[in-house]
Design a protein around this motif. Structure first.
Motif, PDB file in Angstrom:
ATOM      1  N   GLU A 132      60.931  16.747  86.938  1.00  0.00           N
ATOM      2  CA  GLU A 132      61.059  15.311  86.673  1.00  0.00           C
ATOM      3  C   GLU A 132      59.704  14.652  86.449  1.00  0.00           C
ATOM      4  O   GLU A 132      59.628  13.514  85.992  1.00  0.00           O
ATOM      5  CB  GLU A 132      61.808  14.608  87.814  1.00  0.00           C
ATOM      6  CG  GLU A 132      63.297  14.902  87.859  1.00  0.00           C
ATOM      7  CD  GLU A 132      64.124  13.699  88.305  1.00  0.00           C
ATOM      8  OE1 GLU A 132      63.556  12.594  88.434  1.00  0.00           O
ATOM      9  OE2 GLU A 132      65.342  13.869  88.514  1.00  0.00           O
ATOM     10  N   THR A 133      58.629  15.322  86.788  1.00  0.00           N
ATOM     11  CA  THR A 133      57.283  14.807  86.548  1.00  0.00           C
ATOM     12  C   THR A 133      57.062  14.567  85.056  1.00  0.00           C
ATOM     13  O   THR A 133      57.473  15.379  84.233  1.00  0.00           O
ATOM     14  CB  THR A 133      56.247  15.829  87.043  1.00  0.00           C
ATOM     15  OG1 THR A 133      56.491  16.123  88.417  1.00  0.00           O
ATOM     16  CG2 THR A 133      54.837  15.302  86.868  1.00  0.00           C
ATOM     17  N   THR A 134      56.407  13.474  84.708  1.00  0.00           N
ATOM     18  CA  THR A 134      56.078  13.224  83.307  1.00  0.00           C
ATOM     19  C   THR A 134      55.093  14.278  82.819  1.00  0.00           C
ATOM     20  O   THR A 134      54.073  14.532  83.469  1.00  0.00           O
ATOM     21  CB  THR A 134      55.485  11.815  83.133  1.00  0.00           C
ATOM     22  OG1 THR A 134      56.420  10.866  83.635  1.00  0.00           O
ATOM     23  CG2 THR A 134      55.194  11.528  81.672  1.00  0.00           C
ATOM     24  N   PRO A 166      63.052  13.445  82.749  1.00  0.00           N
ATOM     25  CA  PRO A 166      61.984  12.551  83.203  1.00  0.00           C
ATOM     26  C   PRO A 166      62.466  11.498  84.188  1.00  0.00           C
ATOM     27  O   PRO A 166      63.544  10.928  84.024  1.00  0.00           O
ATOM     28  CB  PRO A 166      61.510  11.888  81.904  1.00  0.00           C
ATOM     29  CG  PRO A 166      62.707  11.925  81.001  1.00  0.00           C
ATOM     30  CD  PRO A 166      63.399  13.217  81.327  1.00  0.00           C
ATOM     31  N   ARG A 168      62.568   7.854  85.487  1.00  0.00           N
ATOM     32  CA  ARG A 168      62.482   6.608  84.709  1.00  0.00           C
ATOM     33  C   ARG A 168      62.586   5.407  85.643  1.00  0.00           C
ATOM     34  O   ARG A 168      63.215   4.406  85.309  1.00  0.00           O
ATOM     35  CB  ARG A 168      63.595   6.567  83.658  1.00  0.00           C
ATOM     36  CG  ARG A 168      63.675   7.809  82.785  1.00  0.00           C
ATOM     37  CD  ARG A 168      64.843   7.755  81.825  1.00  0.00           C
ATOM     38  NE  ARG A 168      64.562   6.880  80.693  1.00  0.00           N
ATOM     39  CZ  ARG A 168      65.497   6.421  79.851  1.00  0.00           C
ATOM     40  NH1 ARG A 168      66.774   6.714  80.043  1.00  0.00           N
ATOM     41  NH2 ARG A 168      65.156   5.647  78.841  1.00  0.00           N
ATOM     42  N   GLU A 218      60.852  15.546  77.179  1.00  0.00           N
ATOM     43  CA  GLU A 218      59.485  15.166  77.559  1.00  0.00           C
ATOM     44  C   GLU A 218      58.969  14.041  76.662  1.00  0.00           C
ATOM     45  O   GLU A 218      58.306  13.104  77.143  1.00  0.00           O
ATOM     46  CB  GLU A 218      58.563  16.384  77.452  1.00  0.00           C
ATOM     47  CG  GLU A 218      58.814  17.432  78.516  1.00  0.00           C
ATOM     48  CD  GLU A 218      58.183  18.777  78.192  1.00  0.00           C
ATOM     49  OE1 GLU A 218      57.999  19.578  79.116  1.00  0.00           O
ATOM     50  OE2 GLU A 218      57.880  19.023  76.992  1.00  0.00           O
ATOM     51  N   LYS A 221      59.966  10.227  77.581  1.00  0.00           N
ATOM     52  CA  LYS A 221      59.192   9.483  78.579  1.00  0.00           C
ATOM     53  C   LYS A 221      57.839   9.045  78.017  1.00  0.00           C
ATOM     54  O   LYS A 221      57.371   7.929  78.289  1.00  0.00           O
ATOM     55  CB  LYS A 221      58.987  10.330  79.832  1.00  0.00           C
ATOM     56  CG  LYS A 221      58.201   9.627  80.939  1.00  0.00           C
ATOM     57  CD  LYS A 221      58.873   8.324  81.379  1.00  0.00           C
ATOM     58  CE  LYS A 221      58.047   7.586  82.433  1.00  0.00           C
ATOM     59  NZ  LYS A 221      58.130   8.208  83.758  1.00  0.00           N
ATOM     60  N   LEU A 222      57.228   9.889  77.224  1.00  0.00           N
ATOM     61  CA  LEU A 222      55.913   9.546  76.686  1.00  0.00           C
ATOM     62  C   LEU A 222      55.985   8.369  75.722  1.00  0.00           C
ATOM     63  O   LEU A 222      55.108   7.498  75.733  1.00  0.00           O
ATOM     64  CB  LEU A 222      55.297  10.763  75.994  1.00  0.00           C
ATOM     65  CG  LEU A 222      55.032  11.979  76.885  1.00  0.00           C
ATOM     66  CD1 LEU A 222      54.307  13.054  76.096  1.00  0.00           C
ATOM     67  CD2 LEU A 222      54.236  11.597  78.125  1.00  0.00           C
ATOM     68  N   CYS A 275      51.638   5.152  85.106  1.00  0.00           N
ATOM     69  CA  CYS A 275      52.289   5.543  83.849  1.00  0.00           C
ATOM     70  C   CYS A 275      51.570   5.059  82.603  1.00  0.00           C
ATOM     71  O   CYS A 275      51.019   5.854  81.836  1.00  0.00           O
ATOM     72  CB  CYS A 275      53.728   5.016  83.838  1.00  0.00           C
ATOM     73  SG  CYS A 275      54.751   5.614  85.211  1.00  0.00           S
ATOM     74  N   TYR A 279      49.938   8.083  80.397  1.00  0.00           N
ATOM     75  CA  TYR A 279      50.784   8.955  79.582  1.00  0.00           C
ATOM     76  C   TYR A 279      50.463   8.959  78.084  1.00  0.00           C
ATOM     77  O   TYR A 279      50.731   9.968  77.414  1.00  0.00           O
ATOM     78  CB  TYR A 279      52.255   8.640  79.837  1.00  0.00           C
ATOM     79  CG  TYR A 279      52.648   8.891  81.278  1.00  0.00           C
ATOM     80  CD1 TYR A 279      51.984   9.866  82.035  1.00  0.00           C
ATOM     81  CD2 TYR A 279      53.651   8.168  81.899  1.00  0.00           C
ATOM     82  CE1 TYR A 279      52.313  10.088  83.364  1.00  0.00           C
ATOM     83  CE2 TYR A 279      53.991   8.396  83.222  1.00  0.00           C
ATOM     84  CZ  TYR A 279      53.325   9.349  83.953  1.00  0.00           C
ATOM     85  OH  TYR A 279      53.652   9.584  85.266  1.00  0.00           O
TER      86      TYR A 279
END
Length: 458
Positions: A132-134, A166, A168, A218, A221-222, A275, A279
C-alpha cells in the motif's frame, strides 16, 4: 464491535500489517473490526509494547484510543517485532512501510527493501502480499517481486500472490476516507487481482476499482498527488500575477470555480506533507522505469509541468518573505515569528513543512526566526531545528507569518506583539479585522498589494 463480513473468502483468516505508523495502525484496526486476527509488525519496540498494553501511539485518529484496547483484549489485534513468526502465520500481508526521497530527490527504498526481504524469507505458499506504500511505477512488479522471489525461493503468481493497492487516506480522517474513497487494486496476474479484490471487499465498504496491472495502480497514486501539486502551483502563479496587477486572487478564484469545469486550488506559502512534495519525484527519478522510450527522451520531453510546479511551490517561501520586506523593509537583525511548524493544520506532522523553507529564507536575510506551535513542546521544537518564542522576545517581533492553520490561531492574541507591523496570512485563514484592530497590516499572497519597490513601512 468486531463483525465478520458475509463476503469473507474461505481462504482468509489472519492478516499481517507490516508498519504500524499513522496509516498502518488504523489499517490494522480496520481489518480487526471485521473479525480477522491481525498481527501488526513494527521494528519499534515501544510501539509494540504500547499496543500490547492496549494503547495507541497515533493521536490524530480519535477512535483509536477506544478501539485499540477493545480489539487487543478481544484477541483480534496484536503486535510484534518478530516479523518472521508473524509472516509464517498469516494468509495476507499488507505492507505500509515508508518510501521517500533523499537530499538529492532520489527515491530511497531502504526501509521497504529490508521489510520485503524479511517477508520473503518467511513467506508461505499461498500467501497474498499487498503493497500500500506509494511507489514509483514498476516497483512492485519488478523490484519488490524480485526481492520476494529471491528470498523466498517461491514464484510470484504460482506459489504466492502479489498486488499493489495505494493508500488514499489523510491523517485525522483515515476511517472516513476508507469508507468514502474507492480502493484501487492491481495484481501481477489475474489471480492476484481477484484475491486482492476479495480481500478488500471483506474489510472495506468502499467501491473497488481493478486496474490492468500493478504499474497502473502505482501510477494512479502518483498522478493524484502530482495533479494537486501542479494545481497549487498554478494558483500560486495566479497569486503572483494578482499581486503585480492589484487584483484579489481569492475573490477571482472563488468566482472562477463557480464554473463546473474549474477546480482551482488555494495559493499559499508552500506545500508540505508526506505526499505532494515527494511523489512527483517518483515520476522524475524512477529507477524501475523500463519503458521503451530512452531516458534522454524522457528527461527532455516529459513531465515538464510537474517539474516546474515543484520549483514554483518551493519558491513561494522566498516570495512570502519579499512580501514582508515590502512592509517592514530589510529584515537584517529583525525578529520574525512563524505560527505553526506542522505541514498541515491540526496535524502533529512536520514532513517537508514550508516552515523550513520560510526559516531558510529568513535566515538568508539575517533575520532572527522564532516559532510557535502548540502541538509541539519547546524541546521538540528545538529538536526539529527551531527556536521557540520566549516570552521576553514578544516585544522584538516586527512581523508574523501564519505558516500552518491550526484552529487555535483563530483566537491568537496579536495584541501581545507591540512592535509587530505586519501579519502575513500564509494560508488565507485569519480574520483581517482582528489583525488590523491590533494595529498591524494584514497581507497575504495574492491580495494585490505588492509594492515592487520594497518601500518600508511608515
Amino acid at each position: 464491535m468486531p463483525t465478520t463480513t458475509s463476503s469473507a473468502p474461505a481462504w482468509l483468516h489472519s492478516i499481517a500489517v507490516v508498519g504500524l505508523g499513522k496509516i498502518g495502525l488504523p489499517l490494522a484496526v480496520q481489518y480487526a473490526r471485521h473479525g480477522y486476527k491481525v498481527i501488526g509488525c513494527d521494528s519499534n519496540s515501544q510501539v509494540v509494547e504500547r499496543l500490547y498494553a492496549g494503547e495507541s501511539h497515533i493521536q490524530e485518529e480519535p477512535s483509536l484510543s477506544s478501539e485499540v484496547p477493545q480489539l487487543v483484549y478481544a484477541g483480534l489485534l496484536s503486535a510484534t517485532t518478530n516479523i518472521a513468526k508473524a509472516i509464517r502465520e498469516v494468509d495476507v500481508v499488507v505492507v505500509i512501510v515508508p518510501v521517500g526521497i533523499d537530499s538529492e530527490h532520489q527515491v530511497d527504498t531502504t526501509q521497504i527493501d529490508a521489510a520485503t526481504s524479511a517477508i520473503g524469507a518467511n513467506l508461505q505458499p499461498g500467501t497474498l502480499v499487498i503493497y500500500e506504500t506509494t511507489l514509483p511505477v514498476g516497483t512492485t512488479a519488478r523490484h519488490l517481486r524480485t526481492l520476494l522471489e529471491q528470498t523466498s525461493q517461491l514464484q510470484a503468481g504460482t506459489d504466492f500472490y502479489l498486488a499493489y493497492s495505494p493508500e488514499r487516506v489523510s491523517s485525522g480522517t483515515i476511517f472516513h476516507d476508507l469508507r468514502a474513497y474507492p480502493k484501487v487494486v492491481g495484481g501481477i496476474d489475474v489471480e492476484s487481482t481477484t484475491r486482492t479484490i476479495a480481500f478488500y471487499r471483506s474489510v472495506l465498504d468502499a467501491e473497488i476499482i481493478p486496474m490492468a496491472s500493478t504499474d497502473e495502480a502505482e501510477f494512479v497514486k502518483l498522478i493524484e498527488a502530482t495533479y494537486r501539486d501542479v494545481n497549487i502551483a498554478l494558483a500560486n502563479e495566479y497569486a503572483c500575477y494578482a499581486d503585480a496587477h492589484n487584483l484579489d486572487v481569492y475573490a477571482t478564484i472563488a468566482a472562477a470555480n463557480t464554473q463546473p469545469y474549474a477546480h482551482i486550488h488555494t495559493p499559499g506559502v508552500g506545500v508540505g506533507g508526506h505526499c505532494i512534495p515527494v511523489y512527483p519525484y517518483f515520476l522524475f527519478s524512477n529507477p524501475y522505469d523500463h519503458s521503451q522510450l530512452s531516458q534522454a527522451y524522457t528527461d527532455q520531453h516529459t513531465l515538464a509541468l510537474p517539474r516546474q510546479a515543484r520549483h514554483i511551490n518551493d519558491a513561494m517561501a522566498e516570495y512570502a518573505i519579499q512580501r514582508l520586506e515590502d512592509v517592514v523593509g530589510p529584515l537584517l537583525q529583525q525578529s520574525v515569528l512563524l505560527l505553526g511548524v506542522a505541514y498541515r493544520g491540526n496535524v502533529r506532522e512536520t514532513a517537508f513543512t514550508s516552515a523550513k523553507l520560510l526559516q531558510t529564507a529568513l535566515t538568508r536575510r539575517g533575520a532572527i526566526c522564532y516559532v510557535d506551535d502548540a502541538l509541539f513542546s519547546m524541546d521538540e521544537l528545538c529538536t526539529l531545528g527551531y527556536t521557540a518564542l520566549p516570552p521576553n522576545a514578544e516585544n522584538k517581533i516586527v512581523a508574523i507569518i501564519l505558516q500552518c492553520h491550526h484552529s487555535i490561531y483563530q483566537q491568537f492574541d496579536f495584541t501581545r506583539f507591540k512592535q509587530c507591523k505586519v501579519v502575513l496570512d500564509g494560508r488565507h485563514a485569519l480574520c483581517r479585522t482582528t489583525v488590523e484592530a491590533a494595529g498591524m497590516h494584514y497581507i497575504t499572497v495574492g491580495d494585490g498589494h505588492y509594492k515592487v519597490k520594497h518601500e518600508p513601512f511608515e
